[in-house]
Design a protein around this motif. Structure first.
Motif, mmCIF file in Angstrom:
data_model
loop_
_atom_site.group_PDB
_atom_site.id
_atom_site.type_symbol
_atom_site.label_atom_id
_atom_site.label_comp_id
_atom_site.label_asym_id
_atom_site.label_seq_id
_atom_site.Cartn_x
_atom_site.Cartn_y
_atom_site.Cartn_z
ATOM 1 N N UNK A 157 89.966 155.464 -5.063
ATOM 2 C CA UNK A 157 89.675 155.621 -6.489
ATOM 3 C C UNK A 157 90.721 156.516 -7.155
ATOM 4 N N UNK A 158 91.059 156.181 -8.401
ATOM 5 C CA UNK A 158 91.970 157.012 -9.171
ATOM 6 C C UNK A 158 91.282 158.325 -9.519
ATOM 7 N N UNK A 159 92.046 159.430 -9.670
ATOM 8 C CA UNK A 159 93.485 159.556 -9.487
ATOM 9 C C UNK A 159 93.901 159.910 -8.066
ATOM 10 N N UNK A 160 92.932 159.950 -7.145
ATOM 11 C CA UNK A 160 93.303 160.265 -5.764
ATOM 12 C C UNK A 160 94.002 159.109 -5.072
ATOM 13 N N UNK A 161 93.862 157.910 -5.634
ATOM 14 C CA UNK A 161 94.472 156.759 -4.982
ATOM 15 C C UNK A 161 95.993 156.873 -5.057
ATOM 16 N N UNK A 162 96.595 156.883 -3.939
ATOM 17 C CA UNK A 162 98.052 156.950 -3.879
ATOM 18 C C UNK A 162 98.485 156.592 -2.471
ATOM 19 N N UNK A 163 99.720 156.336 -2.332
ATOM 20 C CA UNK A 163 100.283 156.108 -1.012
ATOM 21 C C UNK A 163 100.779 157.454 -0.496
ATOM 22 N N UNK A 164 100.125 157.971 0.517
ATOM 23 C CA UNK A 164 100.467 159.299 1.018
ATOM 24 C C UNK A 164 101.896 159.286 1.539
ATOM 25 N N UNK A 165 102.710 160.196 1.033
ATOM 26 C CA UNK A 165 104.095 160.201 1.477
ATOM 27 C C UNK A 165 104.216 160.820 2.871
ATOM 28 N N UNK A 166 105.385 160.664 3.422
ATOM 29 C CA UNK A 166 105.616 161.094 4.804
ATOM 30 C C UNK A 166 105.377 162.592 4.971
ATOM 31 N N UNK A 167 105.802 163.380 3.991
ATOM 32 C CA UNK A 167 105.643 164.830 4.092
ATOM 33 C C UNK A 167 104.174 165.222 4.181
ATOM 34 N N UNK A 168 103.347 164.579 3.345
ATOM 35 C CA UNK A 168 101.924 164.924 3.377
ATOM 36 C C UNK A 168 101.262 164.435 4.662
ATOM 37 N N UNK A 169 101.622 163.247 5.107
ATOM 38 C CA UNK A 169 101.045 162.748 6.372
ATOM 39 C C UNK A 169 101.396 163.671 7.530
ATOM 40 N N UNK A 173 97.980 165.664 9.301
ATOM 41 C CA UNK A 173 97.940 164.444 10.104
ATOM 42 C C UNK A 173 96.556 164.101 10.661
ATOM 43 N N UNK A 174 95.616 165.065 10.615
ATOM 44 C CA UNK A 174 94.342 164.879 11.297
ATOM 45 C C UNK A 174 93.261 164.408 10.320
ATOM 46 N N UNK A 175 93.114 163.089 10.180
ATOM 47 C CA UNK A 175 92.043 162.545 9.340
ATOM 48 C C UNK A 175 90.718 162.867 10.011
ATOM 49 N N UNK A 176 89.880 163.624 9.308
ATOM 50 C CA UNK A 176 88.668 164.136 9.957
ATOM 51 C C UNK A 176 87.426 163.314 9.664
ATOM 52 N N UNK A 261 84.269 156.738 -2.037
ATOM 53 C CA UNK A 261 84.370 157.490 -0.789
ATOM 54 C C UNK A 261 85.601 158.387 -0.858
ATOM 55 N N UNK A 262 85.472 159.605 -0.374
ATOM 56 C CA UNK A 262 86.629 160.498 -0.252
ATOM 57 C C UNK A 262 86.855 160.798 1.214
ATOM 58 N N UNK A 263 88.068 160.537 1.652
ATOM 59 C CA UNK A 263 88.494 160.811 3.028
ATOM 60 C C UNK A 263 89.267 162.119 3.033
ATOM 61 N N UNK A 264 89.080 162.907 4.070
ATOM 62 C CA UNK A 264 89.752 164.196 4.150
ATOM 63 C C UNK A 264 90.582 164.299 5.430
ATOM 64 N N UNK A 265 91.628 165.116 5.349
ATOM 65 C CA UNK A 265 92.502 165.336 6.499
ATOM 66 C C UNK A 265 92.888 166.800 6.568
ATOM 67 N N UNK A 266 93.156 167.263 7.785
ATOM 68 C CA UNK A 266 93.513 168.655 8.046
ATOM 69 C C UNK A 266 94.933 168.774 8.566
ATOM 70 N N UNK A 267 95.436 169.978 8.535
ATOM 71 C CA UNK A 267 96.739 170.261 9.111
ATOM 72 C C UNK A 267 96.712 170.043 10.622
#
Length: 267
Positions: A157-169, A173-176, A261-267
């Motif tokens: 969903x906007x505005x969170x919808x985006x293609x995660x760039x390499x730096x952020x991935x 990297x840990x999709x929780x 739905x909101x997906x979250x990820x950790x360092x």
């Protein structure tokens, strides 16, 4: 701005030029320390906040009273409203009101928008989609221990919808897991599922509201306050969208499939 015993009205204030939340990693990375006790305060159910609580006429009498409560209940309610404003409104909007503590001191509060998931709430009633995506945001930012942990929030969903760039991935990297629900329903509910591969990492980071708490290895996971942990995201949600690393939709045990739905990820 409301003062005294008058029910506080909403002040939506433009602060400089309007700035839209963009798709940069910085705009989508957020701390979480919302107490699950605040969620269980019933503050966003139908009998506490009116459906158009962030429009012109603003707060219901019950919500106005709760905001001005000088006790522990008022503190929980204000915490919840602060996080709600942060999730719903964008950086050009703010919610302001006043309350008086037990010692007679007046506190002039200004809660700033951040993510802009339902920024049209300033113009009229919050729609069904807004209610669900704001609820998902609140669930994603809840911490059992009141500890602030930096998370990457992702969604179709906007505005969170985006293609995660390499730096952020690489940085997160840990999709929780994933979160969804509706705190504005007549019977409020929140759900979460976890990524089995990263469940221990989430617990180690004190993100038990994502992974579920367990006393001993092999025990059943415990809910996080009113957030029900339904199990593995693999069993309840679509596969991770490869470029964005988020679940496009999940299947709720009671209400069926939802895309809010909101997906979250950790360092």
């Amino acid at each position: 701005m409301a003062t005294g015993c008058i029910a506080p009205e909403l002040a939506l204030e433009a602060e400089g030029e309007a700035e839209n939340i963009d798709s940069s990693a910085d705009a989508l990375v957020s701390g979480n320390a919302l107490s699950y006790n605040a969620l269980s305060y019933n503050a966003l159910s139908y009998n506490a906040l009116s459906y158009n609580a962030l429009s012109y006429n603003a707060l219901s009498p019950a919500a106005a009273s709760a905001l001005q409560d000088s006790g522990a209940g008022g503190a929980l309610f204000r915490m919840l409203v602060n996080y709600t404003v942060s999730c719903a409104l964008d950086a050009s909007q703010a919610f302001s009101f006043s309350w008086t503590d037990a010692a007679g001191a007046t506190h002039n509060e200004v809660y700033h928008g951040e993510l802009g998931l339902a920024d049209t709430w300033s113009d009229g009633p919050l729609g069904a989609a807004g209610k669900q995506v704001v609820s998902a945001c609140l669930a994603a930012r809840t911490n059992r221990y009141g500890v602030s942990v930096v998370i990457s929030m992702r969604s179709h969903e906007k505005p969170l919808r985006h293609e995660v760039d390499r730096d952020e991935r690489e940085a997160y990297p840990h999709v929780e897991g994933a979160f969804w629900g509706d705190l504005f329903a007549e019977t409020p509910y929140l759900r979460a599922c976890y990524n089995e591969a990263n469940a221990e990492a989430s617990r180690a980071a004190q993100r038990d509201c994502a992974a579920g708490s367990v006393d001993e290895p092999g025990d059943d996971v415990e809910p996080c306050g009113m957030i029900e942990i339904v199990g593995s995201c693999q069993d309840h949600c679509s596969k991770l969208h490869p470029p964005g690393q988020y679940h496009k939709d999940c299947e709720d045990p009671d209400s069926g499939k939802t895309r809010y739905v909101i997906t979250t990820a950790l360092r």
